[in-house]
Design a protein around this motif. Structure first.
Motif, PDB file in Angstrom:
ATOM      1  N   PHE A 162       0.688  -1.188  -0.199  1.00  0.00           N
ATOM      2  CA  PHE A 162      -0.034  -0.179   0.034  1.00  0.00           C
ATOM      3  C   PHE A 162       1.117   1.010  -0.141  1.00  0.00           C
ATOM      4  CE2 PHE A 162       0.404  -1.768   4.314  1.00  0.00           C
ATOM      5  CZ  PHE A 162       1.109  -0.651   4.971  1.00  0.00           C
ATOM      6  N   SER A 163       0.281   2.380  -0.245  1.00  0.00           N
ATOM      7  CA  SER A 163       1.049   3.605  -0.581  1.00  0.00           C
ATOM      8  C   SER A 163       0.563   4.494   0.871  1.00  0.00           C
ATOM      9  CB  SER A 163       0.597   4.226  -1.755  1.00  0.00           C
ATOM     10  OG  SER A 163       1.224   3.853  -2.793  1.00  0.00           O
ATOM     11  N   THR A 164       1.565   4.969   1.423  1.00  0.00           N
ATOM     12  CA  THR A 164       1.606   6.090   2.330  1.00  0.00           C
ATOM     13  C   THR A 164       2.081   7.204   2.220  1.00  0.00           C
ATOM     14  OG1 THR A 164       3.541   4.879   3.450  1.00  0.00           O
ATOM     15  CG2 THR A 164       1.384   4.073   4.055  1.00  0.00           C
ATOM     16  N   SER A 165       1.541   8.344   2.738  1.00  0.00           N
ATOM     17  CA  SER A 165       2.043   9.616   3.049  1.00  0.00           C
ATOM     18  C   SER A 165       1.564  10.394   3.954  1.00  0.00           C
ATOM     19  CB  SER A 165       1.365  10.486   1.486  1.00  0.00           C
ATOM     20  OG  SER A 165      -0.025  10.522   1.374  1.00  0.00           O
ATOM     21  N   PRO A 166       2.251  11.188   4.424  1.00  0.00           N
ATOM     22  CA  PRO A 166       1.978  11.981   5.859  1.00  0.00           C
ATOM     23  C   PRO A 166       1.077  13.303   5.501  1.00  0.00           C
ATOM     24  CG  PRO A 166       4.156  12.665   5.017  1.00  0.00           C
ATOM     25  CD  PRO A 166       3.780  11.420   3.921  1.00  0.00           C
TER      26      PRO A 166
END
Length: 300
Positions: free
Chosen positions: A217-221
């Motif tokens: 999965f992709s994560t970003s803050p």
């Protein structure tokens, strides 16, 4: 319970209204549970972030599950963060996760041609954060203590498991722009002014660290509010010892993230749900009063 039973028995419409109230609770809870990980529940936090090349490739391969391949450029990511504000559940307005601290180590890898980051170590300070992480595949453990504090000339993060410091970052602000010291390989970590614009691919195993299921999965803050470049002294111990030589000093970042006022996407949802609940409860009470008045008149 007697009053509730009497209300439910008084009229079928009342019964339906109560079922509707219960349905609202269940719907919002389940919906937020499903969307929980598709949004930023960490609305404000501070952290220290480092990306460094490994000193020991044998240790690197030891930490990498056998179903993953070594990347072209092995890299290690480390962070220590203090999550002191989190998203709220729409009905009770209580927080999903109470404030907690976390530290982790990620290593770059490849899986079926996709490059991403695998997490062999992550420590937290609360049981809720531990369980939440396990659901995703993070191999979280409960640390005996995670320290994240401001020092005279920077910040310090330290993770203790038992009597051993597994991960330590001592950060000092750099009068020179230490971002310029980053090699081209590290540029993905620091390009532009908005690190939050970056999206990282995380590759994990379920059950955590075991598999056989592989999840990506992709994560970003959340939006970046403040970023301070500097230098960090790295300390690794326990199962991480030797991956990067303890005492290594490398460019690092202190970063403060925040959703900011008015940016919390659950605000309108919370308001609508609360209005709906209040209206529903008022209708239920009103109908019950009408039924009670009617019975009193009939009895006379």
């Amino acid at each position: 319970m007697f009053i509730i039973r009497k209300i439910l028995q008084s009229h079928i419409l009342l019964h339906k209204c109560f079922l509707f109230v219960i349905a609202v609770f269940l719907f919002t809870g389940c919906t937020y549970n499903i969307l929980f990980w598709e949004r930023n529940i960490w609305t404000e936090f501070d952290g220290l972030f480092v990306i460094e090349e490994p000193d020991n490739l044998n240790k690197y391969e030891e930490l990498l599950p056998e179903m993953f391949d070594m990347p072209e450029f092995p890299m290690v990511g480390l962070f220590c963060a203090d999550y002191y504000d989190t998203e709220r559940w729409p009905i009770t307005l209580t927080k999903y996760l109470s404030p907690y601290l976390e530290s982790a180590l990620f290593i770059k890898c490849e899986y079926k041609g996709t490059e991403g980051w695998y997490c062999p170590f992550m420590a937290v300070t609360t049981e809720a954060a531990l369980i939440a992480g396990h659901r995703l595949g993070y191999p979280k453990i409960l640390a005996d203590n995670i320290l994240f504090e401001k020092t005279e000339d920077g910040w310090k993060g330290s993770t203790m498991v038992g009597d051993v410091e597994h991960l330590g970052l001592s950060f000092k602000t750099d009068p020179l722009d230490s971002l310029a010291l980053y090699s081209q390989v590290k540029s993905e970590f620091v390009r532009g002014n908005q690190v939050s614009d970056l999206v990282f691919t995380t590759i994990l195993l379920k059950p955590p660290a075991e598999g056989p299921e592989v999840v990506m999965f992709s994560t970003s803050p959340p939006p970046l509010v403040k970023r301070v470049p500097g230098l960090a002294l790295i300390q690794l111990g326990g199962p991480l010892e030797g991956l990067i030589e303890s005492g290594t000093v490398t460019p690092a970042l202190y970063q403060h993230f925040s959703m900011g006022p008015g940016q919390n996407p659950s605000g309108p949802v919370i308001a609508l749900i609360l209005i709906g609940l209040v209206v529903t409860i008022c209708i239920v009470i009103f109908i019950w009063i009408l039924r009670w008045v009617k019975r009193r008149k009939t009895a006379r």
